[in-house]
Scaffold this active site. Structure first.
Site, PDB file in Angstrom:
ATOM      1  N   HIS A  33     -40.982   6.975  21.941  1.00 55.76           N
ATOM      2  CA  HIS A  33     -41.744   5.790  22.640  1.00 55.76           C
ATOM      3  C   HIS A  33     -42.923   5.763  21.990  1.00 55.76           C
ATOM      4  CE1 HIS A  33     -39.512   5.421  26.422  1.00 55.76           C
ATOM      5  NE2 HIS A  33     -39.277   6.682  26.369  1.00 55.76           N
TER       6      HIS A  33
ATOM      7  N   HIS B 266     -34.939   9.229  21.057  1.00 55.24           N
ATOM      8  CA  HIS B 266     -36.082   8.188  20.782  1.00 55.24           C
ATOM      9  C   HIS B 266     -37.273   8.510  20.960  1.00 55.24           C
ATOM     10  CE1 HIS B 266     -34.512   8.049  25.230  1.00 55.24           C
ATOM     11  NE2 HIS B 266     -35.699   7.670  25.452  1.00 55.24           N
TER      12      HIS B 266
ATOM     13  N   VAL C 191     -31.870   7.763  28.735  1.00 57.63           N
ATOM     14  CA  VAL C 191     -30.967   7.405  27.670  1.00 57.63           C
ATOM     15  C   VAL C 191     -30.932   8.602  26.600  1.00 57.63           C
ATOM     16  CG1 VAL C 191     -30.106   5.849  25.965  1.00 57.63           C
ATOM     17  CG2 VAL C 191     -31.444   4.991  27.788  1.00 57.63           C
TER      18      VAL C 191
ATOM     19  N   ASP D 109     -39.130  -1.955  23.535  1.00 60.90           N
ATOM     20  CA  ASP D 109     -38.524  -1.245  24.952  1.00 60.90           C
ATOM     21  C   ASP D 109     -38.026  -2.436  25.969  1.00 60.90           C
ATOM     22  OD1 ASP D 109     -38.738   1.830  26.384  1.00 60.90           O
ATOM     23  OD2 ASP D 109     -38.612   0.051  27.907  1.00 60.90           O
TER      24      ASP D 109
ATOM     25  N   ASN E 183     -39.246  12.015  25.422  1.00 63.60           N
ATOM     26  CA  ASN E 183     -38.758  12.689  26.578  1.00 63.60           C
ATOM     27  C   ASN E 183     -37.356  13.582  26.314  1.00 63.60           C
ATOM     28  OD1 ASN E 183     -40.497  11.597  28.284  1.00 63.60           O
ATOM     29  ND2 ASN E 183     -39.650   9.557  28.440  1.00 63.60           N
TER      30      ASN E 183
HETATM   31  P1  DGP Z   1     -36.238   7.600  28.364  1.00 65.17           P
HETATM   32  O1  DGP Z   1     -36.652   7.580  29.956  1.00 65.17           O
HETATM   33  O2  DGP Z   1     -37.490   8.260  27.542  1.00 65.17           O
HETATM   34  O3  DGP Z   1     -34.958   8.178  28.252  1.00 65.17           O
HETATM   35  O4  DGP Z   1     -36.587   6.261  27.958  1.00 65.17           O
HETATM   36  C1  DGP Z   1     -35.488   5.311  28.031  1.00 65.17           C
HETATM   37  C2  DGP Z   1     -36.067   3.933  27.599  1.00 65.17           C
HETATM   38  O5  DGP Z   1     -35.154   2.805  27.068  1.00 65.17           O
HETATM   39  C3  DGP Z   1     -36.736   3.307  28.781  1.00 65.17           C
HETATM   40  O6  DGP Z   1     -38.017   2.797  28.603  1.00 65.17           O
HETATM   41  C4  DGP Z   1     -36.054   1.861  28.992  1.00 65.17           C
HETATM   42  C5  DGP Z   1     -35.514   1.856  27.440  1.00 65.17           C
HETATM   43  N1  DGP Z   1     -34.131   1.016  27.520  1.00 65.17           N
HETATM   44  C6  DGP Z   1     -33.036   1.332  28.395  1.00 65.17           C
HETATM   45  N2  DGP Z   1     -31.933   0.737  28.314  1.00 65.17           N
HETATM   46  C7  DGP Z   1     -32.365  -0.301  27.293  1.00 65.17           C
HETATM   47  C8  DGP Z   1     -31.678  -1.350  26.553  1.00 65.17           C
HETATM   48  O7  DGP Z   1     -30.473  -1.732  26.459  1.00 65.17           O
HETATM   49  N3  DGP Z   1     -32.446  -2.085  25.571  1.00 65.17           N
HETATM   50  C9  DGP Z   1     -33.905  -1.809  24.871  1.00 65.17           C
HETATM   51  N4  DGP Z   1     -34.318  -2.476  24.222  1.00 65.17           N
HETATM   52  N5  DGP Z   1     -34.495  -0.746  25.986  1.00 65.17           N
HETATM   53  C10 DGP Z   1     -33.811  -0.091  26.843  1.00 65.17           C
END
Ligand code: DGP
Length: 120
Positions: free
Chosen positions: A102, A100, A96, A30, A87
């Site tokens: 976490h 996904h 996003v 993340d 989420n």
């Molecule tokens: P959520 O709030 O559950 O949609 O989590 C989205 C997660 O994605 C957040 O913890 C940060 C991560 N994230 C967002 N953009 C990127 C990215 O470009 N690369 C990576 N590795 N993680 C990302």
């Protein structure tokens, strides 16, 4: 999906610290970790959220949990514990819109369901 950042990470078009990739799922660190262990596992196929899951996704989602388990073990948090969080939608804070999970561990997590009257 062209403009989806997790699709781009799954295809290798966008940079990420990739921990694992196969024909169904991709796991990567993340970008904004909230614990010493914090990585994401995504299906390679674009699925907006749990709301859009169909029977055809069962293989990928089974793989997702099994990869989450294996990487959590590799990172050494199997005994201390870890959390799998998906989420879904605005109230849950999904930011996003590519499903996904976490995988979070390496520290004590404060929230327990039985703690809160606010959960009712
Ligand atoms: P959520 O709030 O559950 O949609 O989590 C989205 C997660 O994605 C957040 O913890 C940060 C991560 N994230 C967002 N953009 C990127 C990215 O470009 N690369 C990576 N590795 N993680 C990302």
């Amino acid at each position: 999906m062209e403009d989806c950042i997790f699709c781009q990470i799954a295809t290798g078009e966008r940079q990420a610290v990739v921990l694992y990739r196969d024909e169904l799922v991709t796991a990567f660190e993340d970008l904004h970790p909230i614990a010493p262990v914090h990585f994401l596992v995504v299906p390679n196929r674009h699925i907006r959220s749990v709301n859009e899951v169909t029977g055809a996704d069962e293989d990928a989602l089974g793989r997702l949990v099994s990869v989450a388990r294996r990487l959590a073990h590799e990172k050494g948090v199997q005994a201390s514990g870890y959390r799998l969080v998906i989420n879904t939608g605005p109230d849950a804070g999904q930011s996003v819109f590519h499903l996904h999970v976490h995988v979070i561990g390496g520290r004590k997590m404060p929230f327990r369901f039985e703690d809160g009257a606010q959960m009712r």
